[in-house]
Design a protein around this motif. Structure first.
Motif, PDB file in Angstrom:
ATOM      1  N   THR A 135      34.458  23.681  40.858  1.00 21.37           N
ATOM      2  CA  THR A 135      35.255  23.562  39.634  1.00 21.37           C
ATOM      3  C   THR A 135      34.333  23.681  38.420  1.00 21.37           C
ATOM      4  O   THR A 135      33.243  23.115  38.415  1.00 21.37           O
ATOM      5  CB  THR A 135      35.939  22.182  39.601  1.00 21.37           C
ATOM      6  N   GLY A 136      34.785  24.421  37.413  1.00 25.27           N
ATOM      7  CA  GLY A 136      33.994  24.533  36.181  1.00 25.27           C
ATOM      8  C   GLY A 136      32.805  25.462  36.304  1.00 25.27           C
ATOM      9  O   GLY A 136      31.860  25.393  35.533  1.00 25.27           O
ATOM     10  N   SER A 137      32.828  26.372  37.298  1.00 26.10           N
ATOM     11  CA  SER A 137      31.680  27.276  37.452  1.00 26.10           C
ATOM     12  C   SER A 137      31.934  28.626  36.789  1.00 26.10           C
ATOM     13  O   SER A 137      31.143  29.547  36.921  1.00 26.10           O
ATOM     14  CB  SER A 137      31.366  27.482  38.937  1.00 26.10           C
ATOM     15  N   GLY A 138      33.073  28.736  36.076  1.00 24.84           N
ATOM     16  CA  GLY A 138      33.326  29.976  35.339  1.00 24.84           C
ATOM     17  C   GLY A 138      34.093  31.031  36.117  1.00 24.84           C
ATOM     18  O   GLY A 138      34.088  32.202  35.740  1.00 24.84           O
ATOM     19  N   LYS A 139      34.768  30.638  37.210  1.00 26.22           N
ATOM     20  CA  LYS A 139      35.542  31.623  38.003  1.00 26.22           C
ATOM     21  C   LYS A 139      36.624  32.284  37.145  1.00 26.22           C
ATOM     22  O   LYS A 139      36.780  33.494  37.151  1.00 26.22           O
ATOM     23  CB  LYS A 139      36.236  30.945  39.197  1.00 26.22           C
ATOM     24  N   THR A 140      37.344  31.442  36.378  1.00 20.89           N
ATOM     25  CA  THR A 140      38.440  31.962  35.546  1.00 20.89           C
ATOM     26  C   THR A 140      37.908  32.970  34.538  1.00 20.89           C
ATOM     27  O   THR A 140      38.519  34.004  34.287  1.00 20.89           O
ATOM     28  CB  THR A 140      39.120  30.795  34.790  1.00 20.89           C
ATOM     29  N   ALA A 229      41.469  36.796  44.019  1.00 24.78           N
ATOM     30  CA  ALA A 229      41.863  35.433  44.364  1.00 24.78           C
ATOM     31  C   ALA A 229      40.663  34.515  44.228  1.00 24.78           C
ATOM     32  O   ALA A 229      39.512  34.960  44.309  1.00 24.78           O
ATOM     33  CB  ALA A 229      42.389  35.383  45.790  1.00 24.78           C
ATOM     34  N   THR A 230      40.918  33.210  44.005  1.00 27.58           N
ATOM     35  CA  THR A 230      39.798  32.268  43.918  1.00 27.58           C
ATOM     36  C   THR A 230      39.914  31.212  45.012  1.00 27.58           C
ATOM     37  O   THR A 230      40.992  30.900  45.502  1.00 27.58           O
ATOM     38  CB  THR A 230      39.745  31.539  42.557  1.00 27.58           C
ATOM     39  N   LEU A 231      38.761  30.681  45.377  1.00 23.60           N
ATOM     40  CA  LEU A 231      38.662  29.591  46.355  1.00 23.60           C
ATOM     41  C   LEU A 231      37.566  28.646  45.885  1.00 23.60           C
ATOM     42  O   LEU A 231      36.596  29.069  45.269  1.00 23.60           O
ATOM     43  CB  LEU A 231      38.239  30.143  47.716  1.00 23.60           C
ATOM     44  N   HIS A 232      37.726  27.355  46.216  1.00 23.03           N
ATOM     45  CA  HIS A 232      36.675  26.387  45.854  1.00 23.03           C
ATOM     46  C   HIS A 232      35.663  26.259  46.984  1.00 23.03           C
ATOM     47  O   HIS A 232      35.551  25.227  47.618  1.00 23.03           O
ATOM     48  CB  HIS A 232      37.292  25.010  45.595  1.00 23.03           C
ATOM     49  N   THR A 233      34.939  27.344  47.255  1.00 26.97           N
ATOM     50  CA  THR A 233      33.924  27.241  48.309  1.00 26.97           C
ATOM     51  C   THR A 233      32.605  27.660  47.702  1.00 26.97           C
ATOM     52  O   THR A 233      32.570  28.233  46.615  1.00 26.97           O
ATOM     53  CB  THR A 233      34.252  28.198  49.474  1.00 26.97           C
TER      54      THR A 233
END
Length: 368
Positions: A135-140, A229-233
């Motif tokens: 979370t908060g790593s700039g994926k968006t 798509a995004t994933l929290h991995t």
């Protein structure tokens, strides 16, 4: 506390370039600046202040949800300056608010340091492009940059499902339709179920949260759409295992075959505090699915993917730890930051020692 106050706080966030604003009872308003928390010099907030601040920005629908569920999420535009993504929640009977700043200006590939090969990959007519990270790593932000690049350069119909919508995209060369989960559509899986009838070229799934959504994303990629798509991995190999493990055992072999065909690449990222200047820098692990890697996925040999990434440099691939080492060698990040975020801290620590560097929070010790 009047609404003037919330405006002043939001102005402070924008002026200082903070990423988040926290409003909690019993503490001064707090900014997250380059990853660290900093108090704003105002009064300590009491229970009534937090309620007044919440009411100043929270739409009726979300206030209702807060009453019933104890928390709510929404986004709002703050003038022409910026947008904020807001989470309001109750704790110990009081209201707390976390606001994330979504800048209006979309960044370019070069500004956020995305691997240049991404530009070629997102021109593909179909396939699955997964962006992962904590979370908060700039994926968006990375995804918004890619969508903006497509919007500027290609004529595509882009449909997104987001929770909530963060960056707003306007129609340029492409058509962009953004659906907000909870407002325009009840869930990610429902959005994906309907999307194939909407004649999309590109589909963005804010998050692959459940099996149904993962299945639908793979199916859409197979049927001739480019799916983001995004994933929290963390890490490329771990992401592939995670997707496969989401399925019941009796379907996993089939999913491996589907993924080996549908997956284009996995971009895994973390954000790091810089030491050369204020701000943060993104660090990437990048896997491009070549025929050799497709074989590893099919044959359930994901444990060999990391070494395949190392030998795949000519395809633009890189391991997270290698990129971390590059940033450290250039003096952009500290050794401690590199080791905290690395996948193999032991190996990185040894490399620092071999290079004659120091590991240990000396800069923190001297401050105290």
């Amino acid at each position: 506390m009047s609404t003037v106050q919330i405006d002043r706080l939001l102005d402070t966030v924008i002026r200082q370039g903070a990423s988040d604003l926290h409003l909690c009872t019993g503490r001064k308003p707090t900014l997250r600046l380059h990853g660290s928390l900093r108090n704003v010099d105002t009064k300590v907030l009491d229970s009534d202040d937090c309620v007044a601040l919440m009411k100043a920005i929270t739409p009726e629908r979300a206030q209702q949800e807060l009453q019933e569920e104890g928390s709510c999420d929404f986004g709002f535009a703050y003038g022409t300056e910026a947008r904020f993504r807001v989470a309001v929640f109750r704790q110990r009977g009081d209201v707390s608010i976390a606001l994330r700043l979504i800048p209006n200006k979309l960044l370019t590939f070069e500004e956020i340091g995305l691997p240049p090969i991404c530009k070629e990959l997102i021109r593909r007519p179909r396939g699955l492009f997964i962006v992962t990270g904590p979370t908060g790593s700039g994926k968006t932000t990375s995804l918004a940059t890619m969508i903006d690049f497509i919007n500027d350069n290609l004529d595509r119909h882009i449909v997104t499902a987001e929770d909530p919508i963060e960056y707003y995209h306007y129609h340029k060369k492409s058509i962009v339709n953004q659906r907000e989960v909870g407002v325009d559509v009840p869930s990610f899986s429902e959005a994906l179920r309907r999307v194939l009838r909407q004649d999309p070229d590109c589909i963005l799934v804010g998050e692959m949260r459940d099996l149904e959504t993962i299945e639908a994303a793979i199916r859409a990629a197979e049927t001739g759409h480019l799916v983001f798509a995004t994933l929290h991995t963390t890490g490329a190999a771990g992401t592939i295992s995670r997707v496969i493990d989401a399925f019941p055992t009796n379907q996993q072999a089939q999913v491996r075959v589907q993924l080996s065909v549908a997956l284009i690449c996995v971009l895994s990222q973390v954000l790091l505090a810089r030491v050369d200047k204020p701000g943060r820098v993104a660090c990437y692990e990048f896997l491009v699915v070549t025929p050799a890697i497709a074989n590893l996925i099919r044959e359930n040999k994901t444990f060999r993917i990391d070494s395949a990434i190392q030998t795949g440099r000519k395809f633009g691939m890189q391991l997270l730890d290698d990129h971390l080492w590059t940033l450290y060698s250039k003096g952009i990040i500290s050794a401690d930051e590199m080791i905290d975020k690395g996948k193999d801290p032991g190996e990185l620590t040894e490399k620092v020692h071999r290079a004659g560097g120091q590991v240990g929070r000396t800069e923190l010790d001297t401050e105290e």
